[in-house]
Enzyme design. Sequence first.
Site, PDB file in Angstrom:
ATOM      1  N   GLU A   1     -11.900  -3.357  -2.952  1.00  0.00           N
ATOM      2  CA  GLU A   1     -10.902  -3.046  -3.203  1.00  0.00           C
ATOM      3  C   GLU A   1     -10.851  -2.703  -5.062  1.00  0.00           C
ATOM      4  OE1 GLU A   1      -7.364  -2.619  -1.579  1.00  0.00           O
ATOM      5  OE2 GLU A   1      -8.503  -3.953   0.020  1.00  0.00           O
TER       6      GLU A   1
ATOM      7  N   HIS B   1       0.828  -1.397   0.252  1.00  0.00           N
ATOM      8  CA  HIS B   1      -0.050   0.153   0.199  1.00  0.00           C
ATOM      9  C   HIS B   1       0.946   1.367   0.519  1.00  0.00           C
ATOM     10  CE1 HIS B   1      -3.802  -2.639   0.278  1.00  0.00           C
ATOM     11  NE2 HIS B   1      -3.841  -2.410   1.768  1.00  0.00           N
TER      12      HIS B   1
ATOM     13  N   HIS C   1      -9.649   2.408   0.665  1.00  0.00           N
ATOM     14  CA  HIS C   1      -9.487   0.929   1.657  1.00  0.00           C
ATOM     15  C   HIS C   1     -10.635   1.336   2.476  1.00  0.00           C
ATOM     16  CE1 HIS C   1      -7.772  -2.082   3.859  1.00  0.00           C
ATOM     17  NE2 HIS C   1      -6.564  -2.293   3.329  1.00  0.00           N
TER      18      HIS C   1
END
Length: 381
Positions: free
Chosen positions: A346, A135, A209
């Site tokens: 996502e 991420h 997220h």
Amino acid sequence: MKINIIILVASLSIWGCTASQPQEEATNSVSINESKFGTLPDGQETTLYTLKNRQGTAVSITDFGGVITSLIVADKEGDMADIVLGFNEVEHYIAEAPYFGAVIGRYGNRIANGQFTLGTDSYQLATNDGNNHLHGGIKGFDKVLWEAKSFENENAVGIVLTRTSPDMEEGYPGNLTTEVTYTLNNENQIVMEYKATTDKTTVVNLTNHSYFNLSGEASNTILDHVLELPADSFLPVDSTLIPTGELRPVAATPFDFQTPAVIGDRIDHENQQLLYGQGYDHCWVYKDTTDQMKYGGSLYHPQSGRLMKIYTMEPAIQFYSGNFLDGSLTGKSAVAYQYRTGLCLETQHYPDSPNQVAFPTTVLEPGQTYQTKTIYEFGVK
């Protein structure tokens, strides 16, 4: 070649629910409220923007990490509740939050060993998830302050977040100028749009997220939610959650959500060897992997009647079942977030794409424009 990747983040619509009409009559216009959200360690002030429409739907977003801190929608009785996990103070997002509600970048999901090659150049990223990169790194897009500007017209209200990620930030090449726009309109739609350009060849895979719990009570698990994903294959992973490169059919596995199924029934499937990490943290590949708009699935909570539909132009979706929530984080309303009390859906490109040539490319070249839009559409039934 111009890159036009379109995702759609959230369209909220209450279908056929007469009980929600009092919410619609409460106000006749959109509104935006700005308030202080806390101070960063370097002394910078953060702001919380609360967008509201005439339906009574309200979404709060902070310029720190582009985080959606709350999302309030009606159930089948017209009662409003917050359906995302999060905190009331910026300090918790700095120190604790596992990406709650945030803009994820430069690269959403994992990159094996934090390494990739572009042409003849090799790059080493932070390894913040065991040996892998996750991420965007130690200080990804979720941990930075964005420049924010609000806007309002007769039918919609929103904010535009902008930031330039400098060359080699977290190990990524190129100065990446990124714009994220959140819009709430009187059709009960929240739209999140991304746009990015670079001055050097790089990789980009942006997403949001948010952790959802459609019950509106974060003390409940998401095991009673009904999930549908029109995906006929998924990406098996190794023990570190990196895709093996195989696209495996979902049929006859606990990954088959082509027909709506209760998550608790699938997650306790006898074929548990496929479920590393005590649950789902995998990428489903849609039947339609083109960049055309497609139905991306739905999430339904029978007791409240809340329904979330997803539409996207992305080739895949990552479903994460809150496996690493363990009660150590206390969120809004003093609720401890226990195991599986929130889930993420996502829309994105595949994990580890920079290292797997068979996967759709995530490379962005100078002169190209990366554009995305993702929609989650909320209603009741």
